[in-house]
Design an enzyme around this catalytic site. Structure first.
Site, short mmCIF file in Angstrom:
data_model
loop_
_atom_site.label_atom_id
_atom_site.label_comp_id
_atom_site.label_asym_id
_atom_site.label_seq_id
_atom_site.Cartn_x
_atom_site.Cartn_y
_atom_site.Cartn_z
N HIS A 1 1.23 5.78 -3.43
CA HIS A 1 0.13 4.92 -3.00
C HIS A 1 -0.76 4.73 -4.23
O HIS A 1 -1.48 5.62 -4.62
CB HIS A 1 -0.64 5.66 -1.91
N GLU B 1 4.67 0.45 7.47
CA GLU B 1 3.51 -0.33 7.04
C GLU B 1 3.93 -1.27 5.91
O GLU B 1 4.22 -2.43 6.13
CB GLU B 1 2.38 0.60 6.61
N GLU C 1 -1.78 9.01 -1.64
CA GLU C 1 -2.79 8.27 -0.89
C GLU C 1 -4.07 9.07 -0.74
O GLU C 1 -5.17 8.52 -0.75
CB GLU C 1 -2.23 7.92 0.49
N ARG D 1 6.57 4.28 4.93
CA ARG D 1 6.30 4.38 6.37
C ARG D 1 6.35 2.99 7.01
O ARG D 1 6.68 1.99 6.39
CB ARG D 1 4.98 5.08 6.62
N ASP E 1 0.82 -1.21 0.00
CA ASP E 1 0.00 0.00 0.00
C ASP E 1 0.85 1.25 0.00
O ASP E 1 0.42 2.31 -0.42
CB ASP E 1 -0.90 0.01 1.23
#
Length: 883
Positions: free
Chosen positions: A783, A490, A762, A488, A484
């Site tokens: 993103h 994630e 994003e 970061r 995604d």
């Protein structure tokens, strides 16, 4: 001919030209681009019926394959070593299954093909290609090895083994995997261009191994194998809440080298307790935080002959054999791609030294430096600068994204990481000795090795930049799994993002192998009750599953890949998973309504800061869930029809009718208005045919009015956006679709472009109009989800469309729809049959269209603003008329 009038001569020349180029006489046909299961000369085929594909070269128009002949053997001289041959009067050239004797493990098979066409031409046999089968579980005799004692250090261990090859080598094949990540070397050189091997899979279900041909690099006499290990996804920090050691606490290596000598004898070298291990110069390496490398701790020559081990080298520890299921690598490896030199090196208002590479990318920076031993240089990575022009990392959350290099003596050194990657455009450099110049820095893009297949361009520079951003969003997030975000803390395989973008991805690059590999993990991590996790591989709680539009990845991507590549195999492989997902929804639905569970809904939809007048485009989550329930059921029906499962077709068609009736009863007023009066509500209801036909045009009108009410702006989020322009075009509102696409103010696709984006954001307003940022908790500037508009651009602007009934572009629909004040547009797509081209111009009221169709395909051309429908075969065509 001299006696003919000028017009007659023109007609004669045209007819002569047409005859020469349309007949089969003197025209040659050849075969090219042979693949096995989408891969070129693969080394680890696990399945018993791999699929053979090829493309045809022919200059003759309207060329179709009429028959093919495949032969497979165990040697380069296939005729003398033949194990299987097949002849078939068929125009199929994609994924023809092997149906010969059982394939033997760890065996190289050679194959070639020849074809006949409808003009009576027969090709020569193609160049010989090969595929190699992988290891059966019983073939593994190597031991898992780890460092002596517990693996508690953050330092990357190095393993080495000297082997003595005493005969002349015929073939040498290495089979390698690891718990963690590995970098393998032989006699001082990397053995491959793969990074982050063995890749990220659902480790608890299956672990990939890689196969490398070392025949040319292994030598007679003494050789040294050296392997370094990193934490990677296996042991390092992954997911939320500082989660570590999710899959295990011990990095381990499994290595098996099988050598066949010219005299026919064999020898196998394996990992065992005769291997030695020590700590290396990589002091720590973490996917989120970066890498620390101390050059003073290098053991120069450790991976080559002539190196003398000291007392720091300890015998490796053999680990007990577990229940790991080892599988051959089925997707593309992560490799190096584009390189970028700095656009500029500058001082920020805060006095920091920052490098701008001009492109938001994923990979790392190669650094060249020279200084006194112990000098520490730190490279910190960021996507954007703040409003004041300072280095901005708040949106990385807890991810450090910093690489630190500690110099040895005054020799010039070149550094790059091994087991980490960063998402960045800007790099802050601290501690560099002397003047920092552009020649000291090179940014390297790393992503899965997917061949580019599509291109799109138009007369609009903004649209061209949008296409660029879409492609780079895909590159940066297709790093072994569809992440995604790549920067970061994630970087997870969010299922909703992947399904929203899958069709666009298949235009830009060949993602057949990439998604085939990942969908196996979707099945593996699917819960026993059939629910599908939010992320795959699933490193979240097992309870985090079943969100509408996310879990529907189980049905959406297999169908999309079937349509894009004609791969019936992915439907067959994933069918049980598709069915389990639909049956799960049915099990929790009440009266055919899916009105329970936790859902993300239309994630990141338009939500203005001051919502006093109810302008936030909130769409009821259960309404959304019901539309995806219907969509997944429809895709399951489609797959059942392809696979010949007639009982399932009947069962789920009955269910689908009830699902749609329940939707109307629950969500539509008597006058045809939806209870959620949002763009996303109307888009999903129309896209998935939830409404009675009599109510659809009215719903489309309501959608258009909503868009006009917002000043020709979209308000959709992750689930509504991919279908928005498609629905408008379907119901005759191409002008409105173009108004949205060409909109330059927030919220729109071009707003980030106008703000200087080089990837997809994003959020629609990741950087606000005043230069401030959206909430830092969730504000990635790379993103890909909103890049799903690329699918509409290829299909409607360029006009290149697949036909599901003849998948893989066996039949093509060319249907460009000019608009948006564009004066030209063109698209190209390399399909499994060859390259499609569609290019048009609109100048001075004259429309010109050029189309190319690959051999063994046909196309229907719909000419805009006319009733003309042209059916054409392979070749190049030109259309021109007053518009």
């Amino acid at each position: 001919m001299n006696q003919l009038s000028f017009p007659a001569r023109v007609i004669f020349i045209f007819l002569l030209f047409f005859f020469i180029h349309s007949s089969g006489f003197s025209q040659k046909i050849t075969v090219k681009d042979l693949t096995v299961d989408h891969l070129v000369n693969p080394f680890s085929i696990d399945q018993s019926h791999p699929g053979f594909s090829w493309k045809i070269n022919s200059e003759a128009k309207n060329t179709m394959q009429s028959s093919y002949e495949i032969r497979v053997g165990k040697g380069l001289s296939i005729e003398k070593n033949q194990v299987w041959t097949v002849k078939n009067n068929s125009d199929q050239s994609v994924l023809i299954p092997y149906n010969g004797p059982d394939l033997e493990s760890k065996t190289k098979y050679y194959w070639q093909v020849r074809v006949k066409d409808n003009h009576g031409n027969t090709s020569s046999w193609s160049a010989v290609q090969f595929f190699q089968t992988g290891l059966d579980q019983k073939d593994w005799i190597a031991h898992w090895i780890a460092v002596e004692g517990k693996d508690t250090s953050s330092v990357s261990p190095m393993f080495r083994k000297e082997i003595n090859v005493q005969k002349k080598i015929s073939v040498a094949m290495a089979y390698i995997t690891a718990k963690g990540l590995y970098e393998a070397r032989l006699n001082g050189e990397r053995i491959s261009n793969h990074y982050f091997a063995p890749g990220w899979t659902s480790y608890k279900n299956h672990l990939q191994y890689q196969v490398y041909d070392l025949t040319k690099s292994l030598k007679k006499g003494l050789n040294v194998i050296g392997v370094s290990l990193g934490d990677g996804w296996y042991k390092g920090r992954i997911g939320f809440a500082a989660q570590k050691q999710f899959y295990g606490d011990t990095r381990a290596l499994l290595f098996q080298l099988e050598v066949t000598y010219t005299d026919g004898s064999t020898e196998i070298f394996v990992t065992d307790d005769t291997w030695k291990s020590t700590n290396g110069p990589i002091l720590s390496s973490n996917i989120y935080d970066g890498e620390t490398y101390d050059a003073r701790k290098e053991s120069v020559g450790w991976d080559n002959t002539g190196y003398k081990e000291n007392d720091d080298w300890k015998a490796a520890r053999i680990l007990p054999k577990g229940n790991e299921k080892l599988v051959g690598m089925s997707g593309p490896p992560v490799t190096r791609h584009e390189e970028f030199k700095p656009l500029k090196i500058f001082k920020t208002p805060l006095g920091e030294t920052v490098v701008d590479f001009g492109q938001n990318l994923v990979g790392w920076v190669m650094l060249k430096a020279k200084g006194t031993a112990g000098t520490k240089i730190t490279l910190t990575h960021a996507e954007v600068l703040d409003k004041a022009g300072n280095f901005y990392t708040t949106n990385l959350r807890s991810a450090r994204q910093a690489n630190q290099y500690i110099l040895k003596d005054n020799a010039t050194q070149i550094f790059e990481p091994h087991f980490t990657f960063q998402g960045f455009r800007y790099v802050k450099v601290e501690g560099y000795p002397g003047e920092l110049t552009a020649d000291a820095l090179t940014a390297v893009a790393l992503y899965s090795d997917m061949q580019p297949t599509g291109s799109f361009k138009s007369s609009s520079p903004l649209l061209n930049q949008l296409q660029h951003n879409i492609q780079w969003g895909q590159k940066g997030n297709f790093v072994d799994v569809p992440t995604d975000c790549p920067q970061r803390d994630e970087r997870l395989g969010w299922t909703g993002d992947a399904q929203a973008f899958a069709t666009t991805a298949a235009y830009n690059m060949n993602v057949a192998g990439f998604f085939t590999k990942w969908m196996k993990d979707v099945s593996a991590d699917q819960l026993e009750n059939g629910s599908v996790p939010f992320v795959v591989p699933n490193v979240l709680s097992p309870r985090d599953a079943g969100s509408a539009g996310w879990a529907d990845v189980a049905t959406i991507i297999p169908w999309d890949m079937y349509v894009a590549y004609g791969d019936k195999g992915i439907l067959s492989t994933q069918y049980a998973s598709m069915k389990k997902w639909v049956d799960y929804i049915s099990s929790v639905a009440k009266n055919d309504l899916w009105n329970s569970g936790s859902h993300f809904g239309d994630w990141l939809f338009y939500r203005p800061n001051d919502d006093n007048d109810g302008r936030a485009a909130v769409t009821d989550k259960y309404m959304i869930a019901q539309t995806f329930y219907a969509h997944s059921t429809q895709l399951l029906i489609n797959a059942a029809k392809v696979l010949g499962k007639s009982e399932d077709v009947e069962k789920y068609e009955t269910l689908l009718k009830r699902i749609k009736e329940a939707f109307v009863k629950e969500n539509m007023t008597a006058n045809g208005k939806l209870t959620s009066n949002t763009q996303t509500a109307y888009v999903l209801a129309l896209q998935f045919d939830m409404l009675p036909e009599a109510n659809r045009n009215q719903a489309a009108e309501r959608l258009v009015q909503n868009i006009r009410d917002y000043g020709n702006h979209l308000t959709t989020g992750f689930l509504g956006t991919p279908y928005l322009c498609h629905v408008l075009s379907r119901f005759g509102y191409d002008d409105v679709a173009y108004d949205l696409l060409m909109q330059e103010s927030y919220p729109s696709w071009l707003y980030p472009v106008k703000m200087g984006a080089t990837t997809i954001w994003e959020r629609w307003d990741g950087i606000k109009q005043d230069g401030s940022f959206q909430t830092p908790d969730m504000n990635s500037f790379n993103h890909y989800a909103y890049g799903a508009i690329g699918d509409w651009m290829y299909k409607n602007i360029a006009g290149i469309n697949p036909i599901a009934e003849k998948p893989g572009y066996k039949e093509i629909l060319i249907s460009p729809k000019p608009g948006g004040k564009l004066t030209s547009a063109s698209g190209e797509l390399e399909t499994v049959y060859g390259k499609i081209k569609s290019s048009w111009t609109l100048l001075d009221g004259v429309f010109k269209l050029d189309v190319s169709v690959p051999p063994n395909s046909t196309a229907t051309v719909l000419l805009p603003r006319t009733d003309r429908k042209e059916k054409i075969g392979s070749g190049s065509y030109h259309f021109e008329y007053k518009y």
